[in-house]
Design a protein around this motif. Structure first.
Motif: not given
Length: 221
Positions: A136-150
């Motif tokens: 399972l490697s579903p879409p993460w929503g682009g690089p913006k996920y890294l800016s979230a604390p979790q």
């Protein structure tokens, strides 16, 4: 000669010189595909979602089996490596253009004949699928996920909890590839027995991603 090939590839991807994010990924293209100059094709979204080849190769080794399902195959980076380690691969994506990219890229690596490519919705296909392992490697929503604390599983579209439940209908042997800042407690809580192995995927001394393994994929301590 190599400079000519790189110039040709830049001309095929005119959006790269104008996009700061894509420039970064372009600089890392050989980490994504060691055979990039042999004709690898990626669309805009795929630059952000392809698993670096060394990590994909390691995951494939961990998931070695007769038949594996790559539930969200995208441009085919993981499916290609699975084809080297497994007897057969079922590569699924809801986007026909992604399947065409995956099929082409697999042909560059000479493994397209070991992969069955399916355009379809994983949720609809899962009840009728049989396999030894599901990746399972579903879409993460682009690089913006890294800016979230979790990063939480419910942040994904489709919902990460629903994805896991659908995969469990096929097998209990699952590998879940996720951002490095994913909520680990959620990953452990996905199974009733709370058994999971969380592996940090390190490249160039940096934690890039994590992979959670379930079922018989968990290594003995």
């Amino acid at each position: 000669m190599q400079e000519d090939e790189e110039t040709q590839n830049v001309q095929q991807l005119p959006e790269i010189p104008e996009n700061k994010e894509l420039k970064k990924y372009w600089a890392q293209r050989y980490r994504l595909f060691s055979k990039f100059d042999k004709g690898i094709r990626l669309d805009y979204d795929s630059w952000f979602s392809v698993t670096p080849e060394r990590i994909a190769r390691h995951i494939a080794d961990r998931c070695r089996c007769d038949l594996i399902v790559d539930a969200f195959c995208g441009a085919g980076g993981n499916s290609i490596q699975f084809a080297f380690k497994c007897e057969r691969v079922i590569a699924i994506d809801i986007d026909p253009s992604k399947i065409e990219l995956a099929r082409h890229n697999a042909s560059v690596y000479g493994v397209a004949d070991r992969i069955e490519f399916i355009v379809g919705d994983f949720f609809q296909l899962a009840p009728s699928l049989k396999a030894d392992v599901v990746f399972l490697s579903p879409p993460w929503g682009g690089p913006k996920y890294l800016s979230a604390p979790q990063f939480c599983l419910e942040d994904m579209q489709p919902n990460g909890f629903d994805i896991f439940k659908a995969a469990q209908k096929i097998t209990s042997n699952l590998a879940y590839f996720l951002p490095r800042n994913t909520n680990v407690d959620q990953l452990i809580g996905l199974t009733t027995d709370g058994k999971a192995e969380i592996e940090q995927n390190i490249l160039n001394n940096k934690i890039k991603t994590i992979t959670a393994y379930y079922g018989e994929l968990i290594l003995d301590p």
